[in-house]
Design a protein around this motif. Sequence first.
Motif, short mmCIF file in Angstrom:
data_model
loop_
_atom_site.label_atom_id
_atom_site.label_comp_id
_atom_site.label_asym_id
_atom_site.label_seq_id
_atom_site.Cartn_x
_atom_site.Cartn_y
_atom_site.Cartn_z
N GLY A 1 0.79 -1.23 0.00
CA GLY A 1 0.00 0.00 0.00
C GLY A 1 0.82 1.27 0.00
N THR A 2 2.12 1.16 0.25
CA THR A 2 2.96 2.35 0.21
C THR A 2 3.11 2.79 -1.25
N GLU A 3 3.38 4.07 -1.42
CA GLU A 3 3.60 4.60 -2.77
C GLU A 3 4.74 3.84 -3.44
N ARG A 4 5.77 3.53 -2.66
CA ARG A 4 6.94 2.80 -3.16
C ARG A 4 6.52 1.45 -3.74
N SER A 5 5.68 0.71 -3.03
CA SER A 5 5.29 -0.61 -3.52
C SER A 5 4.43 -0.52 -4.77
N MET A 6 3.66 0.57 -4.90
CA MET A 6 2.81 0.74 -6.07
C MET A 6 3.63 1.01 -7.34
N HIS A 7 4.90 1.42 -7.17
CA HIS A 7 5.78 1.63 -8.32
C HIS A 7 5.98 0.34 -9.11
N SER A 8 5.86 -0.79 -8.45
CA SER A 8 5.97 -2.08 -9.15
C SER A 8 4.95 -2.19 -10.27
N LEU A 9 3.75 -1.68 -10.01
CA LEU A 9 2.68 -1.76 -11.00
C LEU A 9 2.99 -0.89 -12.22
N GLU A 10 3.47 0.31 -11.97
CA GLU A 10 3.84 1.20 -13.08
C GLU A 10 5.01 0.61 -13.88
N PHE A 11 5.95 -0.02 -13.17
CA PHE A 11 7.08 -0.67 -13.82
C PHE A 11 6.59 -1.76 -14.78
N ILE A 12 5.67 -2.58 -14.31
CA ILE A 12 5.12 -3.65 -15.14
C ILE A 12 4.44 -3.08 -16.39
N LYS A 13 3.67 -2.02 -16.20
CA LYS A 13 2.99 -1.39 -17.34
C LYS A 13 3.99 -0.85 -18.36
N GLY A 14 5.16 -0.44 -17.87
CA GLY A 14 6.18 0.11 -18.75
C GLY A 14 6.95 -0.92 -19.56
N ALA B 1 14.59 -9.86 0.55
CA ALA B 1 15.75 -10.74 0.69
C ALA B 1 15.31 -12.19 0.91
N SER B 2 14.30 -12.39 1.74
CA SER B 2 13.78 -13.73 1.99
C SER B 2 13.21 -14.34 0.71
N VAL B 3 12.48 -13.55 -0.05
CA VAL B 3 11.89 -14.04 -1.30
C VAL B 3 12.98 -14.39 -2.30
N VAL B 4 14.00 -13.53 -2.43
CA VAL B 4 15.10 -13.80 -3.37
C VAL B 4 15.78 -15.12 -3.01
N LYS B 5 15.99 -15.37 -1.73
CA LYS B 5 16.66 -16.61 -1.29
C LYS B 5 15.83 -17.86 -1.60
N GLN B 6 14.52 -17.76 -1.46
CA GLN B 6 13.67 -18.95 -1.56
C GLN B 6 13.01 -19.17 -2.92
N ALA B 7 12.90 -18.14 -3.72
CA ALA B 7 12.16 -18.23 -4.97
C ALA B 7 12.78 -19.19 -5.97
N LYS B 8 11.90 -19.88 -6.69
CA LYS B 8 12.32 -20.78 -7.77
C LYS B 8 12.03 -20.16 -9.13
N CYS B 9 11.75 -18.85 -9.13
CA CYS B 9 11.47 -18.14 -10.37
C CYS B 9 12.27 -16.83 -10.36
N ILE B 10 12.12 -16.06 -11.42
CA ILE B 10 12.80 -14.76 -11.51
C ILE B 10 12.19 -13.81 -10.48
N VAL B 11 13.06 -13.05 -9.79
CA VAL B 11 12.59 -12.00 -8.88
C VAL B 11 13.17 -10.68 -9.41
N MET B 12 12.29 -9.77 -9.80
CA MET B 12 12.72 -8.46 -10.28
C MET B 12 12.54 -7.47 -9.15
N ILE B 13 13.60 -6.72 -8.85
CA ILE B 13 13.55 -5.72 -7.79
C ILE B 13 13.55 -4.35 -8.44
N VAL B 14 12.46 -3.61 -8.21
CA VAL B 14 12.26 -2.31 -8.83
C VAL B 14 12.81 -1.23 -7.89
N PRO B 15 13.67 -0.36 -8.41
CA PRO B 15 14.13 0.74 -7.57
C PRO B 15 12.98 1.72 -7.34
N GLU B 16 13.13 2.57 -6.38
CA GLU B 16 12.11 3.55 -6.04
C GLU B 16 11.70 4.39 -7.21
#
Length: 136
Positions: free
Chosen positions: A12-25, A121-136
């Motif tokens: 719900g933070t503005e920062r987390s919502m940037h992921s959605l705009e990133f995907i649209k881009g 960090a926990s997700v990156v360690k455990q994930a079996k798929c690609i994890v994309m980290i979006v900067p602010e």
Amino acid sequence: MTKRKILVPIDGTERSMHSLEFIKGIFDKDSVSIEIMNVKELVFIDGISLSEEIKNSEMLGRKILDKAEEIMEGYDVNVYFTFGYPGDEIIRKAKEDDIDIIVMTKSTKKGLTRMIGSVTASVVKQAKCIVMIVPE
């Protein structure tokens, strides 16, 4: 053409919502199926969770997800709300839904471990798929 399945955990933070705009881009709306999730970590006091806190948390989570759906209008979107430890719930959802990519934002805290955030960090360690980290 098979759509790529993308999981986007948001808090719900503005920062987390940037992921959605990133995907649209970077992803065409016809090429992806998006699962947007919100996880509320419950706090127990003497082994008991307060029911009013649960109701309020779920209402807030639903509002966050409604806003995310608006942002992603035109995309194939499903929303999901749950309680639990965010890192574990994200991994569980990714496995259950056979997710191809998890898109998350980095933390705003300083320091190497805090740079991407403890949940990320926990997700990156455990994930079996690609994890994309979006900067602010």
